[in-house]
Write a protein that holds these residues in place. Sequence first.
Motif, PDB file in Angstrom:
ATOM      1  N   LYS A   1      -9.639  13.771  -7.807  1.00  0.00           N
ATOM      2  CA  LYS A   1     -10.198  12.706  -8.644  1.00  0.00           C
ATOM      3  C   LYS A   1      -9.881  12.989 -10.122  1.00  0.00           C
ATOM      4  O   LYS A   1      -9.461  12.093 -10.856  1.00  0.00           O
ATOM      5  CB  LYS A   1     -11.699  12.627  -8.411  1.00  0.00           C
TER       6      LYS A   1
ATOM      7  N   THR B   1      -3.326   5.181  -2.222  1.00  0.00           N
ATOM      8  CA  THR B   1      -4.227   6.167  -1.647  1.00  0.00           C
ATOM      9  C   THR B   1      -3.601   7.533  -1.835  1.00  0.00           C
ATOM     10  O   THR B   1      -2.478   7.779  -1.380  1.00  0.00           O
ATOM     11  CB  THR B   1      -4.474   5.909  -0.143  1.00  0.00           C
TER      12      THR B   1
ATOM     13  N   HIS C   1       0.856  -1.191   0.000  1.00  0.00           N
ATOM     14  CA  HIS C   1       0.000   0.000   0.000  1.00  0.00           C
ATOM     15  C   HIS C   1       0.893   1.242   0.000  1.00  0.00           C
ATOM     16  O   HIS C   1       1.769   1.380   0.845  1.00  0.00           O
ATOM     17  CB  HIS C   1      -0.911   0.008   1.226  1.00  0.00           C
TER      18      HIS C   1
ATOM     19  N   VAL D   1      -4.101   2.786   6.865  1.00  0.00           N
ATOM     20  CA  VAL D   1      -4.084   1.795   5.778  1.00  0.00           C
ATOM     21  C   VAL D   1      -2.870   0.878   5.858  1.00  0.00           C
ATOM     22  O   VAL D   1      -2.669   0.043   4.986  1.00  0.00           O
ATOM     23  CB  VAL D   1      -4.162   2.463   4.381  1.00  0.00           C
TER      24      VAL D   1
ATOM     25  N   LYS E   1      -1.836  -1.212  -3.659  1.00  0.00           N
ATOM     26  CA  LYS E   1      -2.942  -0.257  -3.546  1.00  0.00           C
ATOM     27  C   LYS E   1      -2.332   1.130  -3.431  1.00  0.00           C
ATOM     28  O   LYS E   1      -1.221   1.294  -2.916  1.00  0.00           O
ATOM     29  CB  LYS E   1      -3.781  -0.552  -2.308  1.00  0.00           C
TER      30      LYS E   1
ATOM     31  N   TYR F   1     -11.557  17.384  -3.421  1.00  0.00           N
ATOM     32  CA  TYR F   1     -11.849  15.996  -3.779  1.00  0.00           C
ATOM     33  C   TYR F   1     -12.090  15.869  -5.284  1.00  0.00           C
ATOM     34  O   TYR F   1     -11.550  14.985  -5.941  1.00  0.00           O
ATOM     35  CB  TYR F   1     -13.048  15.470  -2.984  1.00  0.00           C
TER      36      TYR F   1
ATOM     37  N   ALA G   1      -7.606   4.057  -7.650  1.00  0.00           N
ATOM     38  CA  ALA G   1      -6.939   4.528  -6.433  1.00  0.00           C
ATOM     39  C   ALA G   1      -8.006   5.058  -5.484  1.00  0.00           C
ATOM     40  O   ALA G   1      -9.117   5.378  -5.905  1.00  0.00           O
ATOM     41  CB  ALA G   1      -5.946   5.634  -6.761  1.00  0.00           C
ATOM     42  N   GLU G   2      -7.658   5.134  -4.239  1.00  0.00           N
ATOM     43  CA  GLU G   2      -8.547   5.751  -3.256  1.00  0.00           C
ATOM     44  C   GLU G   2      -8.142   7.211  -3.111  1.00  0.00           C
ATOM     45  O   GLU G   2      -6.949   7.519  -3.012  1.00  0.00           O
ATOM     46  CB  GLU G   2      -8.439   5.034  -1.909  1.00  0.00           C
ATOM     47  N   GLU G   3      -9.128   8.097  -3.100  1.00  0.00           N
ATOM     48  CA  GLU G   3      -8.861   9.512  -2.867  1.00  0.00           C
ATOM     49  C   GLU G   3      -9.368   9.868  -1.474  1.00  0.00           C
ATOM     50  O   GLU G   3     -10.503   9.550  -1.133  1.00  0.00           O
ATOM     51  CB  GLU G   3      -9.580  10.402  -3.895  1.00  0.00           C
ATOM     52  N   VAL G   4      -8.523  10.522  -0.699  1.00  0.00           N
ATOM     53  CA  VAL G   4      -8.902  10.943   0.647  1.00  0.00           C
ATOM     54  C   VAL G   4      -8.605  12.433   0.769  1.00  0.00           C
ATOM     55  O   VAL G   4      -7.499  12.878   0.458  1.00  0.00           O
ATOM     56  CB  VAL G   4      -8.115  10.171   1.733  1.00  0.00           C
TER      57      VAL G   4
END
Length: 143
Positions: free
Chosen positions: A71, A38, A8, A103, A36, A67, A83-86
């Motif tokens: 993205k 993030t 990750h 994570v 992964k 955000y 991917a994860e967006e935070v």
Amino acid sequence: MGARVFGHIVVAVDFSDSSQAALTLGIELARRYEAKLTAVHVVEPVPTYADSGIPGLDADIEREAAYGYLKGLLERLAPGFVAEEVVLVGHAATGVLQVAANVHADLIVAGVHGRNAMDLLFFGSTANRLVREASCSVLTVKD
């Protein structure tokens, strides 16, 4: 296909050129190691000065805008990449470190800016704090 070195990867993104270079590298590493990814952006709120008549920024509006931009940036740099967006509100280094811990990140990738000594004295450095406090490896990227 490479060995599974990273499971990750967390990338700190402040939308500067150096953080976009860090995000590009993070995506390349995630693809290479099937990790992964993030992407984290932290909105640092501007204080509200009620007596001065100068309003602060609405953190919720800023968070939503960031955000959407994050993205879009991911889609532009790596169409189809998952991917994860935070997006958090607070201090940048604290937020990135919190996400990395949550994570169980193996690597944090962050862009670095050329800042002068006075900036570092008064404001510190997000990258400096990440390197000092992270419980995983940190890779810094200068554009």
